[in-house]
Scaffold this motif. Structure first.
Motif, mmCIF file in Angstrom:
data_model
loop_
_atom_site.group_PDB
_atom_site.id
_atom_site.type_symbol
_atom_site.label_atom_id
_atom_site.label_comp_id
_atom_site.label_asym_id
_atom_site.label_seq_id
_atom_site.Cartn_x
_atom_site.Cartn_y
_atom_site.Cartn_z
ATOM 1 N N SER A 112 0.833 -1.196 0.000
ATOM 2 C CA SER A 112 0.000 0.000 0.000
ATOM 3 C C SER A 112 0.873 1.254 0.000
ATOM 4 C CB SER A 112 -0.910 0.014 1.230
ATOM 5 O OG SER A 112 -0.137 -0.006 2.424
ATOM 6 N N ARG A 113 2.166 1.069 0.351
ATOM 7 C CA ARG A 113 3.097 2.191 0.369
ATOM 8 C C ARG A 113 4.482 1.712 -0.007
ATOM 9 N NH1 ARG A 113 4.947 5.376 5.780
ATOM 10 N NH2 ARG A 113 5.565 3.238 6.244
ATOM 11 N N LEU A 114 5.108 2.407 -0.936
ATOM 12 C CA LEU A 114 6.482 2.097 -1.340
ATOM 13 C C LEU A 114 7.388 3.181 -0.798
ATOM 14 C CD1 LEU A 114 8.199 0.146 -3.216
ATOM 15 C CD2 LEU A 114 8.135 2.027 -4.862
ATOM 16 N N ARG A 115 8.409 2.779 -0.041
ATOM 17 C CA ARG A 115 9.331 3.722 0.582
ATOM 18 C C ARG A 115 10.653 3.700 -0.187
ATOM 19 N NH1 ARG A 115 9.061 0.577 6.028
ATOM 20 N NH2 ARG A 115 9.281 -0.994 4.387
ATOM 21 N N VAL A 116 11.025 4.849 -0.715
ATOM 22 C CA VAL A 116 12.247 4.963 -1.514
ATOM 23 C C VAL A 116 13.248 5.834 -0.766
ATOM 24 C CG1 VAL A 116 13.230 5.721 -3.707
ATOM 25 C CG2 VAL A 116 10.943 4.701 -3.650
ATOM 26 N N GLY A 117 14.424 5.294 -0.524
ATOM 27 C CA GLY A 117 15.510 6.047 0.092
ATOM 28 C C GLY A 117 16.396 6.638 -0.996
ATOM 29 N N VAL A 118 16.662 7.929 -0.911
ATOM 30 C CA VAL A 118 17.393 8.636 -1.965
ATOM 31 C C VAL A 118 18.711 9.163 -1.421
ATOM 32 C CG1 VAL A 118 17.304 10.483 -3.667
ATOM 33 C CG2 VAL A 118 15.183 9.322 -2.979
ATOM 34 N N VAL A 119 19.808 8.762 -2.031
ATOM 35 C CA VAL A 119 21.122 9.327 -1.740
ATOM 36 C C VAL A 119 21.303 10.555 -2.637
ATOM 37 C CG1 VAL A 119 23.617 8.957 -1.816
ATOM 38 C CG2 VAL A 119 22.096 7.094 -1.090
ATOM 39 N N PRO A 120 21.537 11.737 -2.086
ATOM 40 C CA PRO A 120 21.721 12.929 -2.929
ATOM 41 C C PRO A 120 22.818 12.708 -3.972
ATOM 42 C CG PRO A 120 21.480 13.569 -0.633
ATOM 43 C CD PRO A 120 21.584 12.068 -0.644
ATOM 44 N N GLY A 121 22.506 13.084 -5.191
ATOM 45 C CA GLY A 121 23.475 12.897 -6.259
ATOM 46 C C GLY A 121 23.349 11.577 -6.977
ATOM 47 N N ALA A 122 22.391 10.736 -6.565
ATOM 48 C CA ALA A 122 22.147 9.467 -7.249
ATOM 49 C C ALA A 122 20.837 9.588 -8.030
ATOM 50 C CB ALA A 122 22.083 8.311 -6.257
ATOM 51 N N CYS A 123 20.857 10.414 -9.070
ATOM 52 C CA CYS A 123 19.679 10.704 -9.893
ATOM 53 C C CYS A 123 18.561 11.344 -9.087
ATOM 54 C CB CYS A 123 19.173 9.427 -10.574
ATOM 55 S SG CYS A 123 20.246 8.858 -11.911
ATOM 56 N N SER A 124 18.907 12.010 -7.990
ATOM 57 C CA SER A 124 17.875 12.635 -7.165
ATOM 58 C C SER A 124 17.169 13.764 -7.906
ATOM 59 C CB SER A 124 18.493 13.155 -5.862
ATOM 60 O OG SER A 124 19.649 13.941 -6.099
ATOM 61 N N LEU A 166 17.896 4.638 -4.155
ATOM 62 C CA LEU A 166 18.606 5.275 -5.261
ATOM 63 C C LEU A 166 19.978 5.634 -4.731
ATOM 64 C CD1 LEU A 166 15.836 7.616 -6.720
ATOM 65 C CD2 LEU A 166 16.559 5.382 -7.569
ATOM 66 N N THR A 167 20.987 4.961 -5.204
ATOM 67 C CA THR A 167 22.319 5.115 -4.642
ATOM 68 C C THR A 167 23.352 4.939 -5.738
ATOM 69 O OG1 THR A 167 23.784 4.354 -2.857
ATOM 70 C CG2 THR A 167 22.486 2.672 -4.004
ATOM 71 N N ARG A 168 24.599 4.718 -5.335
ATOM 72 C CA ARG A 168 25.681 4.541 -6.291
ATOM 73 C C ARG A 168 26.435 3.254 -5.998
ATOM 74 N NH1 ARG A 168 27.091 8.098 -9.842
ATOM 75 N NH2 ARG A 168 25.910 10.045 -9.922
ATOM 76 N N LEU A 169 26.986 2.696 -7.052
ATOM 77 C CA LEU A 169 27.853 1.537 -6.878
ATOM 78 C C LEU A 169 29.152 1.984 -6.216
ATOM 79 C CD1 LEU A 169 27.372 -0.345 -10.271
ATOM 80 C CD2 LEU A 169 26.160 -0.687 -8.101
ATOM 81 N N PRO A 170 29.820 1.066 -5.507
ATOM 82 C CA PRO A 170 29.572 -0.373 -5.475
ATOM 83 C C PRO A 170 28.536 -0.773 -4.427
ATOM 84 C CG PRO A 170 31.570 0.132 -4.241
ATOM 85 C CD PRO A 170 31.088 1.431 -4.824
ATOM 86 N N ALA A 271 23.773 18.326 -6.256
ATOM 87 C CA ALA A 271 22.747 17.928 -5.293
ATOM 88 C C ALA A 271 22.804 18.751 -4.020
ATOM 89 C CB ALA A 271 22.884 16.438 -4.963
ATOM 90 N N VAL A 272 23.985 19.240 -3.664
ATOM 91 C CA VAL A 272 24.101 20.029 -2.432
ATOM 92 C C VAL A 272 24.169 21.521 -2.723
ATOM 93 C CG1 VAL A 272 25.171 18.151 -1.147
ATOM 94 C CG2 VAL A 272 26.624 19.738 -2.402
ATOM 95 N N GLY A 273 24.068 21.908 -3.993
ATOM 96 C CA GLY A 273 23.967 23.320 -4.348
ATOM 97 C C GLY A 273 25.233 24.125 -4.167
ATOM 98 N N VAL A 274 26.390 23.478 -4.237
ATOM 99 C CA VAL A 274 27.662 24.198 -4.115
ATOM 100 C C VAL A 274 28.160 24.565 -5.509
ATOM 101 C CG1 VAL A 274 30.029 24.097 -3.270
ATOM 102 C CG2 VAL A 274 28.208 22.958 -1.999
ATOM 103 N N ARG A 275 28.573 25.791 -5.694
ATOM 104 C CA ARG A 275 29.036 26.247 -6.992
ATOM 105 C C ARG A 275 30.372 25.611 -7.359
ATOM 106 N NH1 ARG A 275 29.110 32.615 -6.400
ATOM 107 N NH2 ARG A 275 30.358 31.912 -4.590
ATOM 108 N N GLN A 276 30.587 25.447 -8.650
ATOM 109 C CA GLN A 276 31.835 24.843 -9.111
ATOM 110 C C GLN A 276 33.043 25.692 -8.738
ATOM 111 O OE1 GLN A 276 31.766 23.701 -13.184
ATOM 112 N NE2 GLN A 276 33.817 22.797 -13.149
#
Length: 332
Positions: A112-124, A166-170, A271-276
């Motif tokens: 009834s509910r899908l919980r998705v954990g998002v790592v910033p910078g992993a297609c967030s 949503l994360t990154r390898l490995p 993802a964290v909004g820091v300028r290059q």
């Protein structure tokens, strides 16, 4: 039932041409007669008429090409062919029951509910598109999202605090399976006043002496070693700089403050909004691009979980086909 039966008999190596007319009820009737040794008692146990049962057994014998029972006054006995059919028939019926129960179990596990954990910078940055694609397939399943750290997300998934990450390898292939979304070059992030700040790209061998920030003390060694570039030093750890960081934002702030360097991808910086200009980076030549993935627990049968992962894959493929493409991606 014919299709299900064909799948079952193929497991036992029976030729499909022999069983084109056979259905599961034939096996139930056969086993009932074999158990009761009497057509009248078997018909009563099956709640069918005796003529119906007799006709079905005759049909089965025609398909088998031989007699399965010998009739005698007051009952029946198995022929050698009938006796040889007992075990395969029982196995086939059990396989059918198992197949049905598997379908029921999956149906009963509908979320009834899908919980998705998002790592910033992993297609967030594509969350809105992922959610829209998923809700098309499962409009009645509530989709909730939360931010998780790269180092904690695997344990959150194992413990059932989230259903997808949503994360990154490995990742640990024994515990998780994943669907690749986007690949990005790996970069070394350095402070704006770092001696390498004017470089745009360097072979990885030329930066192995640069101090790198570590992750938290509880970080899995295989995860930390990847980002510390340990494999490029023949297994030797790097020079460690500053205190350990946990979140992507903490790594960015530490590097910006000149407390060390960190490896990552351009999408992590965004993802964290820091300028290059505040967080310059050096492209690491000779390092395989890193993949952002949608991951789930291995052998998780729930259709909603797999559907989210696959919908995220389709979204990324669609975005990659647009004129502007996906930012900072390499070829799959």
């Amino acid at each position: 039932s014919v299709a299900l039966w064909m799948a079952i008999v193929s497991i036992h190596g029976w030729g499909p041409e022999i069983f084109m007319e056979l259905e599961l009820r034939h096996l139930r009737y056969f086993l009932a007669v074999a158990e009761k040794k009497n057509f009248t008692r078997a018909a009563a146990a099956l709640c069918v008429s005796q003529p119906t049962l007799s006709e079905q057994i005759r049909a089965l014998e025609r398909e088998a090409g031989t007699r399965l029972f010998t009739r005698r006054p007051g009952g029946t006995d198995l022929t050698p062919a009938g006796a040889a059919m007992i075990a395969p028939a029982q196995s086939a019926l059990q396989a059918a029951r198992d197949a049905l129960q598997t379908a029921r179990d999956i149906g009963a596990s509908r979320l009834s509910r899908l919980r998705v954990g998002v790592v910033p910078g992993a297609c967030s940055q594509f969350i809105a598109a992922f959610a829209a694609a998923y809700r098309t397939a499962f409009p009645d399943c509530e989709l909730t999202l939360c931010e998780v750290t790269y180092f904690d997300a695997p344990e959150d998934l194992v413990q059932g605090r989230i259903d997808v990450m949503l994360t990154r390898l490995p990742l640990d292939a024994e515990r998780f399976c994943w669907h690749e979304l986007v690949k990005e070059p790996v970069e070394l992030f350095i402070g704006p006043h770092h001696p390498l700040a004017m470089c745009t790209a360097l072979p990885v061998e030329e930066v192995l002496d640069v101090p790198i920030l570590r992750g938290p003390p509880n970080a899995e060694p295989w995860m930390m070693d990847y980002w510390l570039l340990t494999r490029y030093r023949n297994g030797e750890p790097p020079r460690v700089a500053g205190e350990g960081a946990t979140r992507v934002s903490e790594f960015a702030y530490q590097v910006t403050a000149g407390n060390g360097s960190a490896t990552g991808t351009a999408s992590m910086r965004r993802a964290v909004g820091v300028r290059q200009t505040d967080l310059p980076s050096v492209l690491l030549l000779g390092v395989e691009p890193n993949a952002a993935v949608a991951a789930q627990r291995r052998n998780d049968p729930r259709p909603e979980v797999r559907a989210f992962c696959l919908s995220a894959v389709q979204v990324c493929k669609a975005l990659a086909a647009l004129p502007d493409g996906l930012p900072d991606r390499s070829a799959d």
